[in-house]
Design a protein around this motif. Structure first.
Motif, PDB file in Angstrom:
ATOM      1  N   GLY A 209      -3.254  -4.755  -7.127  1.00 28.28           N
ATOM      2  CA  GLY A 209      -2.001  -4.571  -7.858  1.00 28.28           C
ATOM      3  C   GLY A 209      -1.349  -3.236  -7.558  1.00 28.28           C
ATOM      4  O   GLY A 209      -1.500  -2.679  -6.463  1.00 28.28           O
ATOM      5  N   GLU A 210      -0.650  -2.719  -8.530  1.00 31.62           N
ATOM      6  CA  GLU A 210       0.034  -1.437  -8.389  1.00 31.62           C
ATOM      7  C   GLU A 210      -0.971  -0.295  -8.240  1.00 31.62           C
ATOM      8  O   GLU A 210      -2.006  -0.272  -8.908  1.00 31.62           O
ATOM      9  N   THR A 211      -0.665   0.656  -7.376  1.00 30.38           N
ATOM     10  CA  THR A 211      -1.547   1.806  -7.180  1.00 30.38           C
ATOM     11  C   THR A 211      -1.302   2.838  -8.279  1.00 30.38           C
ATOM     12  O   THR A 211      -0.251   3.486  -8.319  1.00 30.38           O
ATOM     13  N   ARG A 212      -2.270   2.952  -9.171  1.00 31.44           N
ATOM     14  CA  ARG A 212      -2.185   3.946 -10.238  1.00 31.44           C
ATOM     15  C   ARG A 212      -3.131   5.116 -10.008  1.00 31.44           C
ATOM     16  O   ARG A 212      -2.922   6.203 -10.517  1.00 31.44           O
ATOM     17  N   ARG A 213      -4.190   4.833  -9.270  1.00 34.04           N
ATOM     18  CA  ARG A 213      -5.165   5.865  -8.940  1.00 34.04           C
ATOM     19  C   ARG A 213      -5.491   5.768  -7.447  1.00 34.04           C
ATOM     20  O   ARG A 213      -5.393   4.709  -6.846  1.00 34.04           O
ATOM     21  N   ARG A 214      -5.920   6.898  -6.904  1.00 34.69           N
ATOM     22  CA  ARG A 214      -6.286   6.940  -5.486  1.00 34.69           C
ATOM     23  C   ARG A 214      -7.444   7.923  -5.316  1.00 34.69           C
ATOM     24  O   ARG A 214      -7.353   9.065  -5.760  1.00 34.69           O
TER      25      ARG A 214
ATOM     26  N   ALA B  15      -7.290   6.608   6.703  1.00 37.45           N
ATOM     27  CA  ALA B  15      -7.263   5.157   6.486  1.00 37.45           C
ATOM     28  C   ALA B  15      -7.247   4.881   4.992  1.00 37.45           C
ATOM     29  O   ALA B  15      -7.838   5.622   4.208  1.00 37.45           O
ATOM     30  N   ARG B  16      -6.570   3.793   4.610  1.00 36.13           N
ATOM     31  CA  ARG B  16      -6.522   3.457   3.189  1.00 36.13           C
ATOM     32  C   ARG B  16      -6.674   1.957   2.995  1.00 36.13           C
ATOM     33  O   ARG B  16      -6.351   1.148   3.872  1.00 36.13           O
ATOM     34  N   TRP B  17      -7.199   1.619   1.823  1.00 29.09           N
ATOM     35  CA  TRP B  17      -7.369   0.231   1.416  1.00 29.09           C
ATOM     36  C   TRP B  17      -6.615   0.042   0.109  1.00 29.09           C
ATOM     37  O   TRP B  17      -6.993   0.608  -0.930  1.00 29.09           O
ATOM     38  N   ALA B  18      -5.536  -0.702   0.146  1.00 31.20           N
ATOM     39  CA  ALA B  18      -4.668  -0.858  -1.027  1.00 31.20           C
ATOM     40  C   ALA B  18      -5.351  -1.723  -2.090  1.00 31.20           C
ATOM     41  O   ALA B  18      -6.126  -2.633  -1.766  1.00 31.20           O
TER      42      ALA B  18
ATOM     43  N   LEU C  45     -13.036  -2.218   9.358  1.00 27.15           N
ATOM     44  CA  LEU C  45     -13.352  -2.434   7.946  1.00 27.15           C
ATOM     45  C   LEU C  45     -12.148  -2.942   7.164  1.00 27.15           C
ATOM     46  O   LEU C  45     -12.173  -2.983   5.923  1.00 27.15           O
ATOM     47  N   GLY C  46     -11.101  -3.321   7.878  1.00 34.13           N
ATOM     48  CA  GLY C  46      -9.958  -3.964   7.235  1.00 34.13           C
ATOM     49  C   GLY C  46      -9.029  -3.026   6.499  1.00 34.13           C
ATOM     50  O   GLY C  46      -8.408  -3.419   5.503  1.00 34.13           O
ATOM     51  N   ALA C  47      -8.908  -1.799   6.985  1.00 37.78           N
ATOM     52  CA  ALA C  47      -8.006  -0.852   6.323  1.00 37.78           C
ATOM     53  C   ALA C  47      -6.582  -1.369   6.322  1.00 37.78           C
ATOM     54  O   ALA C  47      -6.119  -1.983   7.287  1.00 37.78           O
ATOM     55  N   THR C  48      -5.886  -1.144   5.223  1.00 34.70           N
ATOM     56  CA  THR C  48      -4.474  -1.511   5.122  1.00 34.70           C
ATOM     57  C   THR C  48      -3.653  -0.772   6.168  1.00 34.70           C
ATOM     58  O   THR C  48      -2.698  -1.304   6.739  1.00 34.70           O
ATOM     59  N   GLU C  49      -4.057   0.479   6.431  1.00 29.10           N
ATOM     60  CA  GLU C  49      -3.343   1.324   7.394  1.00 29.10           C
ATOM     61  C   GLU C  49      -4.289   2.402   7.907  1.00 29.10           C
ATOM     62  O   GLU C  49      -5.121   2.914   7.148  1.00 29.10           O
TER      63      GLU C  49
END
Length: 404
Positions: free
Chosen positions: A134-139, A128-131, A50-54
């Motif tokens: 822009g800047e990460t302000r919320r997760r 797994a995370r999907w960035a 699914l194209g996770a950043t990591e």
């Protein structure tokens, strides 16, 4: 974003298909088992697709049987206490108090006090995370557990009587202790008092509870765990899949998926993961939504009260989830788990913002921790409703996080 009816239906089909595949392919998934680890590797590969950043795989040690062995230990200790009482009442308090302490620490608070006494294995967490662009302000992290519970014998054998057996078993230990304490001054004043015989008779009525405790859990029989909790695992993955297929992207909100191991061993996977990562997650407004047992559409609940009612999950996030459910036309009450816990409790204890969305009859449901928790017993309609709620939670969180 709001998931379309077509997207919700596709997500539900994905969840049911994947759950059946896991059960048929990897076999039993008890905490720390080969089946659990193989299933975790499978879901990690799906998240990578699914194209996770990591995608991170983090092993951790676990004693698979230790958590539920509090029943065995406490049962043996209380049987000893009841036997010793007939010869020397004050001495009976030693095993009795120890049984209460073990139950209080190991079960009420999920403290791993027995873990070192039982065989160790290795479990696995997958993150797994999907960035964002822009800047990460919320997760926002969608969490569910991969492992399946060991079967509860009496829920299979006597389903109608099971809730009463649980109440009887839970009440027996403190009741026996009260009787033993009350007997001491009487024994010291008159060892032959008829009152002692009455107290002994009352204790005898509690002995079956301690015998039942010895055989409550069948550690040789992990259940299929389709609803508890493959429904949550693939609901988390399925919603992210739907977002990816719709080419949804977020400017400042990171989307993540955490599949924990060994939840049924006392939240051990969530506790291990939170201990490693809680500090680094404070770089942004982070919320963890636990998805657990999505089966009974008339019982959607946001569990703000957790861990046998001893932990209070984040109030603002719980309210956000409840409001999202109402907006989707399927209200979810905010409630408390009186007996048991979700991984949200482990995250909350690590000072992370977390809550849990559950859809299960708390009676408990017939399939709960039994062989009947199979892929044939899943509800696509309930899963579709939950997919819509989770999509709406993500949309609202992306707009401004959880209030408060």
């Amino acid at each position: 974003m709001m998931l379309s009816p077509e997207a919700r239906a596709a997500c539900a089909k994905y969840v049911l298909d994947q759950a059946r595949h896991i059960i048929d392919t990897f076999g039993p998934r008890g905490p720390g088992s080969e089946g659990e680890r193989a299933a975790q590797e499978y879901v990690a590969a799906r998240l990578e697709e699914l194209g996770a950043t990591e995608v991170q795989r983090e092993p951790f040690p676990v004693a698979p049987e230790a958590f539920m062995r509090f029943q065995t230990v406490a049962g043996v200790l209380m049987l000893v206490a009841c036997a010793v009482w007939w010869f020397l009442p004050p001495l009976a308090l030693l095993p009795g108090v120890l049984a209460f302490f073990v139950t209080w620490r190991q079960f009420v608070h999920y403290h791993p006090m027995l873990d070192a006494l039982y065989p160790q294995s290795e479990s696995l967490n997958v993150y797994a995370r999907w960035a964002p662009r822009g800047e990460t302000r919320r997760r926002i992290i969608l969490n569910a557990h991969m492992d399946a519970a060991f079967e509860w014998r009496y829920h299979v054998l006597w389903p109608k009587a099971f809730p009463w057996l649980v109440r009887y078993s839970l009440a027996a230990l403190p009741a026996a202790l009260v009787l033993q304490v009350a007997s001491i001054p009487i024994w010291m004043g008159d060892p032959g008092s008829i009152i002692l015989w009455w107290l002994g008779g009352l204790q005898a009525l509690l002995v079956p509870a301690f015998v039942l405790a010895l055989f409550f859990t069948d550690f040789d029989s992990p259940v299929p765990g389709a609803n508890d909790n493959l429904s949550g695992v693939f609901l988390a993955a399925g919603v992210i899949r739907a977002l990816r297929e719709a080419e949804s992207s977020f400017e400042n909100t990171e989307i993540a998926c955490l599949i924990t191991g060994s939840e049924e061993a006392g939240l051990r996977g969530a506790s291990a993961w939170a201990a490693r990562h809680a500090k680094e997650l404070r770089d942004a407004d982070t919320a963890i939504l636990v998805l657990d047992t999505i089966r009974d559409r008339d019982h959607f609940t946001v569990y703000q009260g957790d861990l046998n009612g001893t932990v209070r999950n984040d109030e603002a996030l719980s309210q956000l989830v409840a409001e999202a459910a109402a907006a989707c036309g399927h209200p979810a009450r905010i409630g408390t788990i009186p007996l048991g816990a979700t991984d949200a409790a482990a995250f909350t204890r690590a000072r992370l913002k977390a809550t849990a969305l559950v859809a299960m009859n708390p009676a408990p449901a017939r399939f709960y921790h039994t062989r009947f928790d199979s892929a044939d017993n899943m509800d696509a309609g309930c899963v579709a409703i939950a997919a819509g709620i989770v999509g709406e939670v993500i949309r609202r969180f992306d707009e401004g996080g959880a209030p408060g």
